[in-house]
Design an enzyme around this catalytic site. Structure first.
Site, PDB file in Angstrom:
ATOM      1  N   THR A   7      47.264  66.596  40.030  1.00 18.94           N
ATOM      2  CA  THR A   7      48.773  67.498  41.174  1.00 18.94           C
ATOM      3  C   THR A   7      48.134  68.934  40.349  1.00 18.94           C
ATOM      4  OG1 THR A   7      50.472  67.178  39.476  1.00 18.94           O
ATOM      5  CG2 THR A   7      50.712  65.728  40.965  1.00 18.94           C
ATOM      6  N   GLY A   8      48.538  69.595  41.341  1.00 20.56           N
ATOM      7  CA  GLY A   8      48.178  71.241  41.216  1.00 20.56           C
ATOM      8  C   GLY A   8      46.712  71.435  40.500  1.00 20.56           C
ATOM      9  N   GLY A   9      45.992  71.031  41.617  1.00 18.17           N
ATOM     10  CA  GLY A   9      44.183  70.306  41.163  1.00 18.17           C
ATOM     11  C   GLY A   9      43.944  71.813  41.293  1.00 18.17           C
ATOM     12  N   SER A  54      53.413  71.801  26.695  1.00 16.63           N
ATOM     13  CA  SER A  54      53.223  73.504  26.383  1.00 16.63           C
ATOM     14  C   SER A  54      53.702  73.896  25.041  1.00 16.63           C
ATOM     15  CB  SER A  54      53.883  74.111  27.274  1.00 16.63           C
ATOM     16  OG  SER A  54      53.846  75.882  26.388  1.00 16.63           O
ATOM     17  N   TYR A  95      61.748  77.278  31.344  1.00 17.23           N
ATOM     18  CA  TYR A  95      60.971  76.908  31.389  1.00 17.23           C
ATOM     19  C   TYR A  95      60.797  75.869  30.118  1.00 17.23           C
ATOM     20  CZ  TYR A  95      55.230  76.732  30.726  1.00 17.23           C
ATOM     21  OH  TYR A  95      53.975  76.226  30.242  1.00 17.23           O
ATOM     22  N   SER A 107      43.947  75.516  41.253  1.00 12.88           N
ATOM     23  CA  SER A 107      43.661  76.591  40.371  1.00 12.88           C
ATOM     24  C   SER A 107      44.137  75.935  39.027  1.00 12.88           C
ATOM     25  CB  SER A 107      44.974  77.096  40.433  1.00 12.88           C
ATOM     26  OG  SER A 107      46.121  77.739  39.809  1.00 12.88           O
ATOM     27  N   GLY A 108      43.501  76.850  38.129  1.00 14.23           N
ATOM     28  CA  GLY A 108      43.962  76.853  36.791  1.00 14.23           C
ATOM     29  C   GLY A 108      42.941  75.607  35.822  1.00 14.23           C
ATOM     30  N   ILE A 109      44.087  75.245  34.908  1.00 15.60           N
ATOM     31  CA  ILE A 109      43.836  73.762  34.024  1.00 15.60           C
ATOM     32  C   ILE A 109      43.402  72.535  35.337  1.00 15.60           C
ATOM     33  CG2 ILE A 109      44.632  71.996  32.060  1.00 15.60           C
ATOM     34  CD1 ILE A 109      45.875  74.804  31.227  1.00 15.60           C
TER      35      ILE A 109
END
Length: 249
Positions: free
Chosen positions: A13-15, A137, A150, A17-19
């Site tokens: 998921t959220g693939g 995090s 957060y 950008s970034g990590i």
């Protein structure tokens, strides 16, 4: 590069950008069939083309999108071997005194409720012996002003992951957490945090970091992939901190 993930399927998921992007590249290079998700169609399509992977438009903050994502994966791939629940957001950066209900709900929806129901809907699609990784995090261990919502959302995420590790152990499904420190992504920029404030925040962070730098997405991604390899078969319920030593400060 080894072909250790040949005939394996990974959902990230959220693939776009970034990590998440870096992890998709690592899984792909090891021979896996990779499906990335994201809520920005242009960015998702571009990432999928660059990486040579499959994509499904889905917002982790939307329960309807999560249901549709699981249904699409089941119809097209039946079962999966790796689930990297990576999508997340920083949200507003301000003192608790100025917190808003809208910001609280949005961050919790994306960072806690969304991952919970993503896992819930994907459990029937996981092969026995599968691996699940949650992106958390260092904010759960190192408290920082302005990041209360957060930090709280990631603490909730950790609790979900550790409970899942116990519940899924009978099926030899391993569930682990990766907790990066400051990483070179555009997470705060996408959240609309003022560049000057970002600079001040990172200056303070770097002052506490023994290694004195941000991490790179590729460094985090390699640990995510390692947790899915056979060499990690005895690791579950772990929270792997990758923070340049910040938690020691």
């Amino acid at each position: 590069m080894s072909n250790s993930f040949k005939n394996k399927t990974a959902v990230i998921t959220g693939g776009n950008s970034g990590i998440g992007y870096a992890a998709a590249k690592e899984f792909k290079e090891r021979g896996a069939t990779v499906i990335i998700t994201g809520r920005r169609k242009d960015a998702l399509d571009r990432a999928a083309e660059e990486l040579g992977v499959h994509s499904i438009l889905a917002d982790q903050g939307s329960l309807a999108d999560i249901d549709q994502l699981a249904a699409t994966v089941k119809a097209q791939y039946n079962k999966i071997d790796f689930l990297f629940i990576n999508a997340g957001m920083t949200g507003g950066v301000f003192p608790i005194e100025y917190g808003s209900v809208a910001n609280f709900e949005e961050v919790m929806n994306v960072n806690a409720r969304g991952p919970y129901f993503t896992l819930s809907k994907f459990i029937p699609l996981l092969n026995d012996g599968a691996s699940v990784v949650f992106l958390s995090s260092i904010a759960t261990q190192v408290s920082a002003p302005l990041f209360s919502v957060y930090s709280a959302s990631k603490a909730a995420l950790n609790a979900i992951a550790k409970t899942a590790a116990l519940e899924l152990a009978a099926r030899k499904i391993r569930v682990n957490i990766v907790s990066p420190g400051p990483t070179n992504t555009n997470l705060m920029t996408r959240a609309g945090v003022d560049p000057e404030l970002q600079h001040k925040i990172y200056e303070g962070i770097m002052a506490k970091s023994p290694l004195g730098r941000k991490g790179e997405p590729e460094e985090i991604a390699k640990t995510v992939v390692h947790l899915c390899e056979d060499s990690s078969a005895y690791i579950t319920g772990a929270d792997i901190v990758i923070d340049g030593g910040m938690a020691l400060s």
